[in-house]
Motif scaffolding. Structure first.
Motif, PDB file in Angstrom:
ATOM      1  N   LYS A 266       9.029 -14.854  17.866  1.00  0.00           N
ATOM      2  CA  LYS A 266       9.300 -14.661  19.292  1.00  0.00           C
ATOM      3  C   LYS A 266      10.732 -15.092  19.553  1.00  0.00           C
ATOM      4  N   VAL A 267      11.518 -14.218  20.146  1.00  0.00           N
ATOM      5  CA  VAL A 267      12.912 -14.536  20.393  1.00  0.00           C
ATOM      6  C   VAL A 267      13.006 -15.628  21.447  1.00  0.00           C
ATOM      7  N   GLU A 268      13.897 -16.570  21.248  1.00  0.00           N
ATOM      8  CA  GLU A 268      14.113 -17.671  22.179  1.00  0.00           C
ATOM      9  C   GLU A 268      15.377 -17.394  22.981  1.00  0.00           C
ATOM     10  N   GLY A 269      15.242 -17.304  24.284  1.00  0.00           N
ATOM     11  CA  GLY A 269      16.399 -17.012  25.121  1.00  0.00           C
ATOM     12  C   GLY A 269      16.723 -15.541  25.119  1.00  0.00           C
ATOM     13  N   ARG A 270      18.013 -15.252  25.113  1.00  0.00           N
ATOM     14  CA  ARG A 270      18.452 -13.864  25.148  1.00  0.00           C
ATOM     15  C   ARG A 270      18.327 -13.225  23.767  1.00  0.00           C
ATOM     16  N   GLY A 271      18.422 -11.896  23.763  1.00  0.00           N
ATOM     17  CA  GLY A 271      18.368 -11.198  22.492  1.00  0.00           C
ATOM     18  C   GLY A 271      17.158 -10.296  22.381  1.00  0.00           C
ATOM     19  N   LYS A 272      17.204  -9.440  21.371  1.00  0.00           N
ATOM     20  CA  LYS A 272      16.134  -8.482  21.108  1.00  0.00           C
ATOM     21  C   LYS A 272      15.702  -8.572  19.659  1.00  0.00           C
ATOM     22  N   LEU A 273      14.524  -8.068  19.417  1.00  0.00           N
ATOM     23  CA  LEU A 273      14.016  -7.902  18.061  1.00  0.00           C
ATOM     24  C   LEU A 273      13.671  -6.432  17.888  1.00  0.00           C
ATOM     25  N   GLY A 274      14.070  -5.867  16.764  1.00  0.00           N
ATOM     26  CA  GLY A 274      13.801  -4.460  16.514  1.00  0.00           C
ATOM     27  C   GLY A 274      13.404  -4.223  15.076  1.00  0.00           C
ATOM     28  N   LEU A 275      13.195  -2.965  14.757  1.00  0.00           N
ATOM     29  CA  LEU A 275      12.817  -2.573  13.407  1.00  0.00           C
ATOM     30  C   LEU A 275      13.938  -2.924  12.435  1.00  0.00           C
ATOM     31  N   ASN A 276      13.576  -3.502  11.285  1.00  0.00           N
ATOM     32  CA  ASN A 276      14.510  -3.891  10.216  1.00  0.00           C
ATOM     33  C   ASN A 276      15.444  -5.030  10.608  1.00  0.00           C
ATOM     34  N   THR A 277      15.100  -5.787  11.648  1.00  0.00           N
ATOM     35  CA  THR A 277      15.909  -6.954  12.007  1.00  0.00           C
ATOM     36  C   THR A 277      15.916  -7.956  10.865  1.00  0.00           C
TER      37      THR A 277
ATOM     38  N   SER B 185       0.819  -1.208   0.000  1.00  0.00           N
ATOM     39  CA  SER B 185       0.000   0.000   0.000  1.00  0.00           C
ATOM     40  C   SER B 185       0.854   1.260   0.000  1.00  0.00           C
ATOM     41  N   GLU B 186       0.225   2.366  -0.389  1.00  0.00           N
ATOM     42  CA  GLU B 186       0.890   3.665  -0.372  1.00  0.00           C
ATOM     43  C   GLU B 186       1.150   4.119   1.060  1.00  0.00           C
ATOM     44  N   ALA B 187       0.255   3.757   1.992  1.00  0.00           N
ATOM     45  CA  ALA B 187       0.432   4.149   3.393  1.00  0.00           C
ATOM     46  C   ALA B 187       1.688   3.506   3.983  1.00  0.00           C
ATOM     47  N   PHE B 188       1.945   2.239   3.650  1.00  0.00           N
ATOM     48  CA  PHE B 188       3.151   1.566   4.140  1.00  0.00           C
ATOM     49  C   PHE B 188       4.403   2.256   3.591  1.00  0.00           C
ATOM     50  N   ARG B 189       4.376   2.620   2.311  1.00  0.00           N
ATOM     51  CA  ARG B 189       5.543   3.271   1.714  1.00  0.00           C
ATOM     52  C   ARG B 189       5.827   4.607   2.390  1.00  0.00           C
ATOM     53  N   GLU B 190       4.780   5.397   2.612  1.00  0.00           N
ATOM     54  CA  GLU B 190       4.970   6.702   3.243  1.00  0.00           C
ATOM     55  C   GLU B 190       5.449   6.542   4.688  1.00  0.00           C
ATOM     56  N   GLU B 191       4.861   5.588   5.414  1.00  0.00           N
ATOM     57  CA  GLU B 191       5.279   5.364   6.798  1.00  0.00           C
ATOM     58  C   GLU B 191       6.721   4.868   6.859  1.00  0.00           C
TER      59      GLU B 191
ATOM     60  N   ALA C 148      12.289   5.898   8.109  1.00  0.00           N
ATOM     61  CA  ALA C 148      13.682   5.817   7.657  1.00  0.00           C
ATOM     62  C   ALA C 148      14.359   7.180   7.746  1.00  0.00           C
ATOM     63  N   GLU C 149      13.635   8.254   7.408  1.00  0.00           N
ATOM     64  CA  GLU C 149      14.215   9.595   7.466  1.00  0.00           C
ATOM     65  C   GLU C 149      14.543   9.984   8.909  1.00  0.00           C
TER      66      GLU C 149
ATOM     67  N   ILE D 222      25.124  -4.831   6.760  1.00  0.00           N
ATOM     68  CA  ILE D 222      23.732  -4.375   6.711  1.00  0.00           C
ATOM     69  C   ILE D 222      23.584  -3.466   5.496  1.00  0.00           C
ATOM     70  N   ALA D 223      22.896  -3.947   4.469  1.00  0.00           N
ATOM     71  CA  ALA D 223      22.766  -3.170   3.239  1.00  0.00           C
ATOM     72  C   ALA D 223      21.788  -2.011   3.395  1.00  0.00           C
ATOM     73  N   SER D 224      20.665  -2.250   4.085  1.00  0.00           N
ATOM     74  CA  SER D 224      19.633  -1.226   4.234  1.00  0.00           C
ATOM     75  C   SER D 224      19.275  -1.120   5.716  1.00  0.00           C
ATOM     76  N   PRO D 225      19.934  -0.231   6.472  1.00  0.00           N
ATOM     77  CA  PRO D 225      19.704  -0.192   7.922  1.00  0.00           C
ATOM     78  C   PRO D 225      18.456   0.559   8.363  1.00  0.00           C
ATOM     79  N   PHE D 226      17.883   1.390   7.493  1.00  0.00           N
ATOM     80  CA  PHE D 226      16.805   2.270   7.930  1.00  0.00           C
ATOM     81  C   PHE D 226      15.418   1.853   7.448  1.00  0.00           C
ATOM     82  N   GLU D 227      15.323   1.039   6.416  1.00  0.00           N
ATOM     83  CA  GLU D 227      14.027   0.563   5.955  1.00  0.00           C
ATOM     84  C   GLU D 227      14.198  -0.798   5.296  1.00  0.00           C
ATOM     85  N   PRO D 228      13.176  -1.652   5.381  1.00  0.00           N
ATOM     86  CA  PRO D 228      13.304  -2.999   4.812  1.00  0.00           C
ATOM     87  C   PRO D 228      13.209  -2.975   3.291  1.00  0.00           C
TER      88      PRO D 228
END
Length: 351
Positions: A164-175, A61-67, A72-73, A95-101
């Motif tokens: 869902k992460v198993e054990g230690r660790g985090k999940l974040g945007l663009n993981t 969708s266009e909304a996903f692209r704008e968001e 990313a900005e 990491i080729a694209s760190p700010f958006e997938p």
């Protein structure tokens, strides 16, 4: 007595009050223990409920692209506001694209294993120009059972997944979501996962040359401005010492030249800032093999879920990547490797 309307929704209730009573009700609710939240809290509430946040639910969708561009900005501005020695070097982390997938590039990578076919499909431009997400429930149910007989019909589609992460660790945007090897899954003991080796920063020398040239240009412009400033001061002191009238026309010309040199210097700083951002990130046309483990997808929303007691994330993976993940032996729990954009450490997450 104030009349109100309560609208039951899927997982919540909406309270509607008459016009002019909003602030009064809000203050009374807060004083009685209600928590106030905005967009960030709404996103977290949906994640706790196990729902994909609305603006990241439809990547076509266009909304996903704008968001995505807006987020990313903001991330890019925050990143480049730091001094160079405090920034994460994404090139060394692979990491080729760190700010958006980069979902479109990912789909193009997985369309074909053949470089010739990939180039041909890229020249056609039809399959990669639009993202497609598989939402046919009958096909999805077959995939859940391990039946990938329809994969060729939907080879250019993405699949929505929850992790869902198993054990230690985090999940974040663009993981990054990557395929584990059989050796990764067969390790015994307290092993958190493989570590990505540091990659070579190919743009480092280019950045150094650009920085040296920028410093030389700044010094040259500063010397020119200083000469004009000294000339301006000399004209004023000579006129005062000799008791002669000041040559205002010549003084205005010198002042105007000083402003011009300062403007050139400011433009040099602005152009260098925009140029160095490209030198730090660089261009890319492939992400599948950007690191040692094959990339099959990206997370678009993730946070700590207190109902689960672990980090939970939603994202998209390619259907062919999901098929390759199912072909990995000794993986009954659908484990996938996840890696944040600021770390070399892979973690295990259940998909």
């Amino acid at each position: 007595r104030i009349p109100v309307v309560i609208l039951p929704q899927e997982n919540s209730l909406s309270l509607l009050v008459p016009a002019g009573w909003g602030m009064s009700f809000w203050m009374c609710l807060v004083f009685h223990g209600c928590r106030v939240g905005g967009y960030r809290e709404l996103q977290h509430q949906q994640l706790e409920q196990g729902n994909v946040p609305l603006l990241v639910k439809y990547p076509e969708s266009e909304a996903f692209r704008e968001e995505s561009e807006s987020t990313a900005e903001k991330l890019k501005s925050t990143h480049f506001a730091l001094p160079p020695n405090k920034r994460v070097n994404f090139a060394k982390l692979g990491i080729a694209s760190p700010f958006e997938p980069p979902l479109r590039i990912l789909v193009a990578d997985w369309l074909s294993d053949s470089a010739i076919e990939k180039k041909k499909s890229a020249n056609d431009g039809g399959d990669q120009s639009l993202l497609r997400v598989l939402r046919d429930e009958a096909v999805l149910e077959k995939i859940r059972r391990g039946d990938f007989s329809d994969v060729e019909s939907f080879r250019d589609h993405l699949v929505t997944v929850k992790l869902k992460v198993e054990g230690r660790g985090k999940l974040g945007l663009n993981t990054l979501l990557c395929v584990p090897s059989e050796d990764d899954l067969s390790r015994q003991g307290p092993w958190e996962g493989p570590v990505e080796p540091q990659q070579e920063d190919t743009m480092e020398q280019e950045r150094k040359r650009a920085r040296d040239q920028h410093q030389n240009n700044k010094k040259r412009l500063k010397r020119q401005w200083k000469k004009l400033k000294d000339k301006q001061m000399l004209m004023k002191t000579q006129a005062t010492a000799l008791g002669q009238p000041l040559d205002t026309a010549r003084l205005d010309l010198v002042t105007e030249n000083m402003k011009t040199v300062k403007k050139i210097r400011n433009n040099e700083n602005d152009q260098f800032g925009a140029k160095t951002e490209d030198f730090w990130i660089g261009d890319f046309n492939s992400v599948r093999h950007s690191c040692r483990r094959e990339v099959i997808g990206y997370l678009t929303a993730a946070n700590m879920a207190y109902t689960v007691g672990a980090f939970v994330g939603f994202g998209f993976i390619t259907l062919r990547g999901l098929q390759k993940l199912q072909e990995v032996a000794n993986n009954p729990n659908n484990l996938v490797l996840t890696r944040e954009t600021s770390s070399l450490q892979y973690r295990f997450s259940s998909l």
